[in-house]
Design a protein around this motif. Structure first.
Motif, PDB file in Angstrom:
ATOM      1  N   ARG A 181     -36.699 -48.954 -44.463  1.00  0.00           N
ATOM      2  CA  ARG A 181     -35.697 -48.114 -45.140  1.00  0.00           C
ATOM      3  C   ARG A 181     -35.354 -48.697 -46.506  1.00  0.00           C
ATOM      4  NH1 ARG A 181     -33.242 -47.989 -39.751  1.00  0.00           N
ATOM      5  NH2 ARG A 181     -31.448 -49.316 -40.132  1.00  0.00           N
TER       6      ARG A 181
ATOM      7  N   SER B  14     -38.497 -48.133 -48.802  1.00  0.00           N
ATOM      8  CA  SER B  14     -38.951 -46.767 -49.044  1.00  0.00           C
ATOM      9  C   SER B  14     -37.826 -45.856 -49.533  1.00  0.00           C
ATOM     10  CB  SER B  14     -39.580 -46.187 -47.770  1.00  0.00           C
ATOM     11  OG  SER B  14     -38.613 -46.065 -46.755  1.00  0.00           O
ATOM     12  N   VAL B  15     -36.582 -46.247 -49.325  1.00  0.00           N
ATOM     13  CA  VAL B  15     -35.475 -45.365 -49.730  1.00  0.00           C
ATOM     14  C   VAL B  15     -34.525 -46.055 -50.709  1.00  0.00           C
ATOM     15  CG1 VAL B  15     -33.476 -44.044 -48.926  1.00  0.00           C
ATOM     16  CG2 VAL B  15     -35.582 -44.053 -47.582  1.00  0.00           C
TER      17      VAL B  15
ATOM     18  N   PRO C  32     -36.316 -47.269 -54.302  1.00  0.00           N
ATOM     19  CA  PRO C  32     -36.596 -46.183 -55.255  1.00  0.00           C
ATOM     20  C   PRO C  32     -35.344 -45.462 -55.743  1.00  0.00           C
ATOM     21  CG  PRO C  32     -37.835 -45.853 -53.187  1.00  0.00           C
ATOM     22  CD  PRO C  32     -37.033 -47.088 -53.024  1.00  0.00           C
TER      23      PRO C  32
ATOM     24  N   HIS D 101     -35.932 -38.853 -54.365  1.00  0.00           N
ATOM     25  CA  HIS D 101     -37.081 -39.366 -55.123  1.00  0.00           C
ATOM     26  C   HIS D 101     -38.402 -38.824 -54.589  1.00  0.00           C
ATOM     27  CE1 HIS D 101     -36.512 -41.950 -51.686  1.00  0.00           C
ATOM     28  NE2 HIS D 101     -37.682 -42.528 -51.870  1.00  0.00           N
TER      29      HIS D 101
ATOM     30  N   TYR E 221     -42.228 -37.931 -44.389  1.00  0.00           N
ATOM     31  CA  TYR E 221     -41.622 -39.258 -44.241  1.00  0.00           C
ATOM     32  C   TYR E 221     -41.606 -39.728 -42.787  1.00  0.00           C
ATOM     33  CZ  TYR E 221     -38.437 -43.163 -44.997  1.00  0.00           C
ATOM     34  OH  TYR E 221     -37.888 -44.419 -45.060  1.00  0.00           O
TER      35      TYR E 221
END
Lengths: 228, 355
Positions: A135, A138-139, A142, B89, B98
Motif C-alpha cells: 500500500r 503503490s498508493v 505516488p 494516480h 489494482y
C-alpha cells in the motif's frame, strides 16, 4: 586562481546538497510517514525536535555539533574507537551537520503530503488485497509525489545556502570544506565585490528557477490528481 | 458460502454488539438511523476496525476469532465506500486491475471484462478519475470491488454522495448485480426505498444492537418495528408473472395470497417480481364490494392492530400466508369492530412493481 577555488566551492556545495538531500529523503520518508500516521500521545515531542533547526541559530547547532563530533566529543570518541578520525572539519562532518540542519525542510512537506492523502486510499488498497508495504509503495508514494518534489527541492536549496553550521563544524578549508556561501563571504571580506556578485547572482537565479519549476509542476500535478 | 458473525466493537462513545447469520447469496440491507453503527459494522466485517472482537466466518474461512483477526488484505472481499475513493494516480483500467494484480497465485483469475461489462465501463477505461462524473466514479469503484471475485461484497451507502439523477443512473446497475452475483452482499442504507428495491434480507440496527433480522418482506410488515409506522409504510410482496391480458393491457401477478391485476408489463411469464403496496393505499370492507372500480380485492383475516398515532391504527392482515399492512383511522377500526381473527376483505388501490 580565485576562479578555480570558486568552482571547487561550487562543486563541493552541489555535492553536499545532493548527498544531504538523498540521505534526508531516505531517512525522512519513514520518519514523516510515522509522524503522519502515529497516534502515539507523545508524538508532538518528536515533531518539536524535527522542527528545532527551523528556529535554532545555525551557530548553536554548529557549536554543539562541533563539540559532539570533535576528538573529545562522544561521536568523535566513537569514531576513533572504530578506527576512524574525528568528523569535525571534514566533508563527512558537513554532511552530518547538513542532514540535521535541513531535516525539517524535508520531513515537514513529506508529513503534510502523507497526511493530506488521508486514511481512505490506504483502506481501499487494503480491501483490494494490498499488504501494508505494498500500500505504501503503490498508493501513498505516488499520491505524495508533489510533497516529494517540494521536500527534495527545499532540502537541496536550503543545504546549498547553509553558512553558519558549515562555518562552525567545517571551517573554511578550500577544496575540502569551503562551500559556496562561504566563498561569497570571503570575497566580500576581501572587498572583491565583482566576484561576490558573480556567484551571488548565479545562486539567486538558480534558486528562483528551481522554485519556479517546483511550483509549476505542483500546479500541474494537483490539477490532475485531486482526490475524488 | 454463508456468513456467520458474532462481533463486538467498543469505542469511547459507542459500542456495537451483533450476532447474525446470512445466507450464501442475496442482498442484505443494513438499515437504521444514522449513528446506529451501520458503517462500523461494515468496517468490522472488512477488518478495518482493529479493536473489534468476536467471531466471523465467511464461507469456509475464519476471518475473526477472539483476538485473532485476519488483516483486511487477506480477506476475500469487495468494499465500496460512500465516496468513490478511486486512486487518483491511476486510470480507470488500472484502478480496476489494482485488486486483480494482488490476488493469490492459486486464486481463480476472474476477468476484468466481466466487471467492466456488468457496470458498463467499456468506454471509460482510459480515463483518469477526475475526468469522470460522480456516478461514473462510483460505478468504477463497484467494478473494482467486484473484479477480484470476492467472497463477500460490502457496500456502504454507495448512492449517498450522489444526487437524484446519478442515483437513478446507478440503481439499475445495482439491480443487475443483485441478480448476477452468487455471493452475500451487504448493503448499508438509510433509504427505505433503496432497501425495498434491492434487498432480500434486512438487519435492523439500533444504537449498535440488532433490533431484528430476517427477510425484507417479513420485517417490513412487523408491527413491533418502526418500519411499519413510518408515514409511507409499505408491504413488499414476492410474486410471479402469471400472464398478460392483451385485451385490457393488464398483467396477472400471482402471490401466495391470490392474484394481482396490474398495468401491463413486458416481463416473460414466470419471472419473479417484487411488488410494493403502501399501507395508505389499502382499505378494509366487511363484505366484498361489487360496485367498485378497484380491481384488487382479497379475502383476509385481521391478525393484529397497533396504534400508529392518535387518530390512526396500523392493521396487519393475512392474505393466506402473505401479511399486508393497512392504515385506517381509529374510528374506522372501531366502527368495523376490527379485532384479531376477524374475516374481512381488503381493497388494494394501487400496486407498484419494483423489479
Amino acid at each position: 586562481m580565485f576562479v578555480e577555488q570558486d568552482l571547487q566551492a561550487l562543486w563541493l556545495s552541489l555535492k553536499l546538497a545532493s548527498l544531504t538531500t538523498l540521505i534526508l529523503l531516505l531517512l525522512g520518508t519513514p520518519l514523516a510517514w510515522w509522524l503522519a500516521r502515529s497516534r502515539w500521545r507523545y508524538r508532538f515531542v518528536l515533531e518539536a525536535l524535527v522542527a528545532l533547526p527551523l528556529v535554532l541559530p545555525p551557530t548553536v547547532l554548529g557549536f554543539y555539533l562541533l563539540v559532539a563530533l570533535g576528538p573529545e566529543g562522544p561521536v568523535g570518541q566513537l569514531m576513533q574507537s572504530l578506527g576512524g578520525g574525528p568528523l569535525a572539519f571534514t566533508f563527512a562532518g558537513l554532511v552530518v551537520g547538513s542532514v540535521l540542519y535541513s531535516l525539517p525542510f524535508v520531513v515537514q512537506p513529506l508529513q503534510n503530503a502523507f497526511q493530506s492523502i488521508g486514511q481512505r486510499p490506504m483502506e481501499v488498497a487494503a480491501t483490494l488485497g494490498a499488504s501494508p508495504m505494498d500500500r505504501f509503495f503503490s498508493v501513498a508514494l505516488p499520491l505524495a509525489r508533489p510533497g516529494f518534489l517540494t521536500a527534495a527541492v527545499l532540502g537541496f536549496a536550503h543545504t546549498l545556502g547553509e553558512f553558519g553550521v558549515v562555518l562552525m563544524i567545517g571551517g573554511n578549508i578550500p577544496g575540502r570544506t569551503q562551500v559556496i556561501s562561504i566563498a561569497i563571504y570571503d570575497h566580500v571580506e576581501a572587498l572583491e565585490y565583482g566576484s561576490a556578485h558573480g556567484i551571488a547572482a548565479g545562486l539567486l537565479l538558480f534558486s528562483f528557477v528551481l522554485l519556479l519549476a517546483v511550483y509549476g509542476l505542483n500546479r500541474r500535478w494537483s490539477g490532475a490528481a485531486s482526490w475524488r | 458460502m454463508a456468513v456467520e458473525a458474532r462481533l463486538s466493537l467498543v469505542r469511547e462513545s459507542f459500542s456495537l454488539a451483533v450476532e447474525f447469520t446470512l445466507p450464501g447469496r442475496g442482498v442484505t440491507a443494513l438499515f437504521g438511523p444514522s449513528g446506529c453503527g451501520k458503517t462500523s459494522l461494515l468496517r468490522t466485517l472488512a477488518g478495518l476496525e482493529p479493536q473489534a472482537r468476536g467471531y466471523l466466518k465467511v464461507g469456509d474461512a475464519i476471518w475473526q476469532d477472539g483476538a485473532f483477526s485476519l488483516p483486511p488484505h487477506r480477506r476475500s472481499l469487495g468494499y465500496v465506500f460512500q465516496e468513490p475513493s478511486l486512486f487518483a494516480h491511476l486510470n480507470v483500467r488500472r484502478n480496476i486491475e489494482y485488486g486483480l494484480r494482488r490476488l493469490p497465485r492459486h486464486a481463480e483469475r476472474p476477468s476484468l471484462e466481466r466487471a467492466v461489462a456488468l457496470l458498463g465501463l467499456e468506454k471509460l477505461l482510459e480515463r483518469k478519475p477526475h475526468q469522470l462524473s460522480g456516478g461514473e466514479q462510483q460505478r468504477v469503484a463497484i467494478a473494482r470491488a467486484l473484479a477480484v471475485n470476492p467472497a463477500m461484497l460490502l457496500l456502504d451507502e454507495p448512492l449517498a454522495a450522489l444526487d437524484e439523477a446519478r442515483k437513478a443512473e446507478i440503481l439499475p446497475w445495482l439491480e443487475t448485480l443483485h441478480r448476477a452475483l452468487a455471493i452475500p452482499v451487504l448493503y448499508v442504507s438509510h433509504s427505505r426505498d433503496e432497501v425495498a428495491r434491492l434487498a432480500d434480507y434486512l438487519l435492523l440496527l439500533e444504537e449498535g444492537r440488532l433490533r431484528a433480522a430476517g427477510p425484507v418482506d417479513q420485517l417490513f410488515a412487523r408491527l413491533d418495528l418502526p418500519l411499519a409506522h413510518q408515514p409511507d409504510a409499505e408491504t413488499i410482496i414476492q410474486g410471479r408473472v402469471a400472464g398478460h391480458d392483451p385485451e385490457y393491457e393488464l398483467s396477472w401477478l400471482d402471490f401466495s395470497g391470490g392474484r394481482f391485476l396490474l398495468a401491463r408489463n413486458h416481463l416473460p411469464e414466470g419471472s419473479p417480481v417484487r411488488l410494493q403496496v403502501k399501507a395508505n393505499d389499502v382499505s378494509i370492507t366487511l363484505a366484498r364490494q361489487q360496485d367498485t372500480s378497484i380491481l384488487n380485492i382479497f379475502p383476509a383475516v385481521v391478525e393484529a392492530l397497533a396504534e400508529d398515532d392518535k387518530a390512526k391504527v396500523m392493521v396487519r392482515l393475512m392474505l393466506g400466508k402473505q401479511p399486508l399492512l393497512c392504515r385506517v383511522t381509529r374510528k374506522s377500526a372501531a366502527d368495523l369492530e376490527l379485532v384479531p381473527g376477524k374475516k374481512v376483505f381488503v381493497q388494494v388501490k394501487s400496486v407498484a412493481l419494483l423489479l
